[in-house]
Design an enzyme around this catalytic site. Structure first.
Site, short mmCIF file in Angstrom:
data_model
loop_
_atom_site.label_atom_id
_atom_site.label_comp_id
_atom_site.label_asym_id
_atom_site.label_seq_id
_atom_site.Cartn_x
_atom_site.Cartn_y
_atom_site.Cartn_z
N GLU A 1 0.80 -1.21 0.00
CA GLU A 1 0.00 0.00 0.00
C GLU A 1 0.84 1.28 0.00
O GLU A 1 0.53 2.24 -0.69
CB GLU A 1 -0.93 0.01 1.20
CG GLU A 1 -1.81 1.23 1.10
CD GLU A 1 -2.89 1.27 2.14
OE1 GLU A 1 -2.91 0.38 2.99
OE2 GLU A 1 -3.69 2.21 2.07
N ASP A 2 1.91 1.28 0.78
CA ASP A 2 2.63 2.54 1.01
C ASP A 2 3.96 2.67 0.27
O ASP A 2 4.58 3.73 0.30
CB ASP A 2 2.91 2.72 2.51
CG ASP A 2 1.63 2.85 3.30
OD1 ASP A 2 0.60 3.20 2.69
OD2 ASP A 2 1.65 2.59 4.52
#
Ligand code: MN
Length: 735
Positions: free
Chosen positions: A89-90
């Site tokens: 996600e990051d």
């Protein structure tokens, strides 16, 4: 501030080693190489990132992995997933990278975790998103339960380290935790995590109450410990003598559960706190554990008298989330009830760590398949509500939330209320001012009345009006003590204020009528309007229920009334013949009589006379509630009476009606009355609330015939449900 990178690097490695230690304790086959690889990938991917607190970001995945190993008891795959849970996600890492490096299984779990996190971070306050959110979590749970377990660990660590966040974000996360994650942890049997999540969330949602209870717990700790020792000592001695191998713990109640009990049962801290539990954990093999539990039960109930209705046997039939134990409540010293939980070490581990511990024991040969049952139940629920997310949450909420409902504000903030709460409760929960002026609400965009009972998940937009004022009957509509008290306080305040205003208004009326106030004026007014106190009188003046016309009426009659009273006093000497009947009407020749205020007799009514000590003869209807009392106790003072002439002067009476609210209803009623011959309207009072229309019309009629005819005609009107004659003075009905 300068950051010492060397020192940081050392700290990261220290934390990593602590994780490995926790992993080894899980007793599952740990793949150290795999964990190291995941750690290295995560460290590199997050290397330039920092948390809000300023700490290196990698502290977070390490901590989540440690919770997964230490507090949930999961093995390599879950630890690896925890370390990697934020990478896709990051950071630049893709799902394909993960699959290539760690295999399909890990990639599927990371995919699930990424999906949930995407939904959770959505700031759209819409209810359906909350529901969809919840459903997605459930869906992933049915793919691989580890997704949800790592997610719970992630949420737990976030909750533990939330102090650097903005207040509105803290609140949002805290409410979401109470709404979704804590119940989920509970369903999975992760009791320790569930309690911690609730307490942490509660410390953000209601910091004042949290601190208050926390302080009280600290203040009472010594006293409680003394009692626990006094209670436990005989138990410890007896169990040891009988050869039991066991641990004993006094279990403190969590701050959140204390607060919840205080609120839902509306009791003070002391009453909730008084109840506590003792836990006895037996060291016994899986073959002997049931016998050991029942053996300990026998010893305990020999010492302390049990409440027969409080024995809970979750040994023979474990709870759906895998919980096994024997619970009993016994009478301890000083007449205090103490709950005792008896379970084996294995059962205790399942109770604390839930699911994972369950798996561990299961792999050793236990055939329990409660977990699979549960997951398949969830799956079938999901399959059958594909098209309607809201239905799905309705199904689930029945199981998840028993005493509480969760309602959203238009901004997406969540408010917790006891089950059965209404629109008014919600309004007062937000602010007493909003409650006082609430006229209804929109629940999921549908217009609903004040007394509408709320359902979990509804989004509520309160409608207010500056003209609205709290009413007595509101007290019965609300469920929470907070709302009840707020309404009572507001009513008191308003009544006091109105009564002060009414006093001034009354002075103006008196001045306007050029009346000089004498000492008996107020007393006579109270008597005339049948009111208990001057403040009640002024209150009604302020509400215009008593206006200058009614006061003028009174003043005109006052001389008559006084005169009547005087004559009546003389008439009490009058001797009645046995069997005498008073013939009321134009040609009446007996002692002075007056028509009683309590039942307002009119010609045609069946009546009797009653000789009073001061007011002469009073005429009551035979069905007047006062009359029954008078007849029963003072039969010797009642005289037969009947109306001699029926067509006569007009008499004041009233009708009260109830119907469904319709703007045209009042007009229809007035039209019917105005068409009726020899009936004149004196006053009209009506009120519509919750769609119910209620009114009172005072009328001058000649006799009951006219009134009965009128009632018949009114009943034909559409929307009218009930018509009653008003027998008592309309102005005294309020209280
Ligand atoms: Mn995370």
């Amino acid at each position: 501030m300068e950051i010492d990178l060397v020192k940081e690097k050392q700290e990261i490695l220290k934390r990593y080693r602590r994780l490995l230690k926790a992993a080894r304790k899980t007793k599952s086959d740990i793949d150290k190489k795999m964990i190291r690889k995941a750690f290295d990938v995560a460290l590199e991917a997050h290397k330039d990132m920092r948390r809000k607190s300023g700490e290196p970001y990698i502290y977070h995945p390490i901590a989540v992995a440690e919770i997964v190993a230490d507090e949930i008891g999961l093995g390599t795959t879950s630890i690896v997933c925890a370390l990697l849970h934020d990478t896709v996600e990051d950071t630049y890492i893709t799902l394909e990278d993960i699959e290539e490096m760690f295999g399909k299984k890990v990639a599927v779990i990371i995919d699930g975790l990424t999906k949930i996190s995407g939904v959770v971070d959505n700031s759209d306050p819409n209810y359906s998103i909350q529901a969809e959110n919840f459903r997605k979590i459930m869906l992933t749970l049915s793919d691989d339960a580890r997704v949800i377990l790592v997610k719970l660990a992630d949420r737990l660590h976030n909750m533990r380290t939330m102090e650097h966040m903005a207040r509105h974000k803290q609140l949002k996360i805290a409410y979401e935790t109470l709404f979704i994650y804590a119940p989920l942890a509970h369903r999975l049997g992760l009791n320790a995590i569930k309690s911690e999540l609730e307490n942490l969330a509660f410390s953000y949602t209601e910091p004042d109450l949290y601190n208050e209870i926390n302080q009280k717990l600290i203040d009472n700790q010594k006293k409680l410990n003394r009692y626990i020792n006094k209670f436990s000592l005989p138990l410890i001695n007896e169990l040891t003598d009988r050869g039991f191998d066991f641990d004993i713990k006094g279990r403190p109640k969590s701050i959140y559960s204390i607060a919840r009990k205080m609120k839902t049962k509306n009791v003070p801290f002391e009453e909730v706190y008084d109840i506590f539990a003792i836990r006895i954990i037996l060291n016994a093999t899986e073959e002997n554990e049931k016998g050991a539990c029942w053996g300990a039960y026998a010893v305990i109930t020999d010492l302390y008298k049990p409440r027969p209705d409080r024995l809970r046997d979750w040994i023979s039939t474990p709870k759906a989330n895998g919980y096994e134990a024997l619970h009993t409540t016994v009478m301890g010293q000083d007449g205090r009830w103490v709950e005792i939980q008896i379970r084996s070490k294995r059962m205790d581990e399942i109770a604390e760590k839930g699911l994972a511990a369950h798996w561990k024991y299961k792999s050793k040969g236990s055939s329990d398949s409660k977990l699979e049952d549960w997951i398949s139940k969830i799956r079938s629920t999901l399959e059958h509500s594909e098209d309607n997310t809201l239905d799905f949450i309705d199904d689930l909420k029945l199981n998840l939330f028993i005493d509480e409902i969760f309602i959203f504000t238009p901004n997406g903030e969540m408010i917790t209320l006891p089950k059965g709460s209404t629109v008014l409760d919600f309004a007062y929960e937000i602010h007493s001012n909003i409650g006082d002026h609430c006229i209804g609400a929109k629940a999921n965009h549908q217009l609903v009345p004040l007394n509408y009972v709320l359902n979990t998940g509804e989004q509520l937009d309160i409608l207010t009006s500056s003209k609205q004022m709290p009413k007595e009957e509101w007290v019965d509509i609300v469920k929470t003590a907070k709302a009840k008290n707020a309404i009572k306080n507001s009513l008191k305040r308003i009544k006091k204020k109105l009564s002060d205003e009414g006093k001034i208004k009354f002075q103006n009326i008196i001045d306007g009528l050029q009346i000089i106030e004498d000492s008996e004026l107020i007393v006579d007014l109270l008597h005339y309007f049948n009111l208990p106190s001057t403040s009640d009188f002024y209150y009604r003046v302020a509400l215009k229920k008593i206006d200058k016309y009614l006061i003028k009426d009174f003043l005109e009659k006052r001389t008559d009334i006084k005169e009547q009273q005087k004559l009546a006093a003389e008439s009490s000497d009058y001797k009645f013949e046995k069997g005498e009947v008073l013939l009321l009407g134009k040609n009446y020749k007996g002692p002075k009589y007056s028509l009683s205020k309590c039942c307002n007799p009119i010609p045609g009514d069946e009546v009797f006379g009653f000789v009073t000590a001061k007011d002469g003869i009073k005429i009551h209807t035979t069905n007047c509630p006062n009359a029954m009392h008078l007849q029963a106790n003072f039969a010797f003072r009642s005289i037969k009476a009947k109306w001699e002439t029926i067509e006569e002067n007009q008499f004041l009476t009233g009708i009260k009606f109830k119907g469904t609210d319709d703007l045209g209803l009042l007009n229809k009623i007035l039209l019917v009355i105005s068409k009726q011959e020899k009936v004149n309207i004196k006053s009209v009072y009506f009120d519509a609330e919750f769609g119910i229309f209620e009114g009172t019309i005072m009328l001058y009629v000649n006799n009951t015939n006219q009134l009965d005819k009128l009632k018949e005609k009114l009943l034909v009107i559409d929307g009218i449900h009930e018509i009653k004659r008003v027998d008592t003075n309309v102005y005294s009905e309020e209280d």
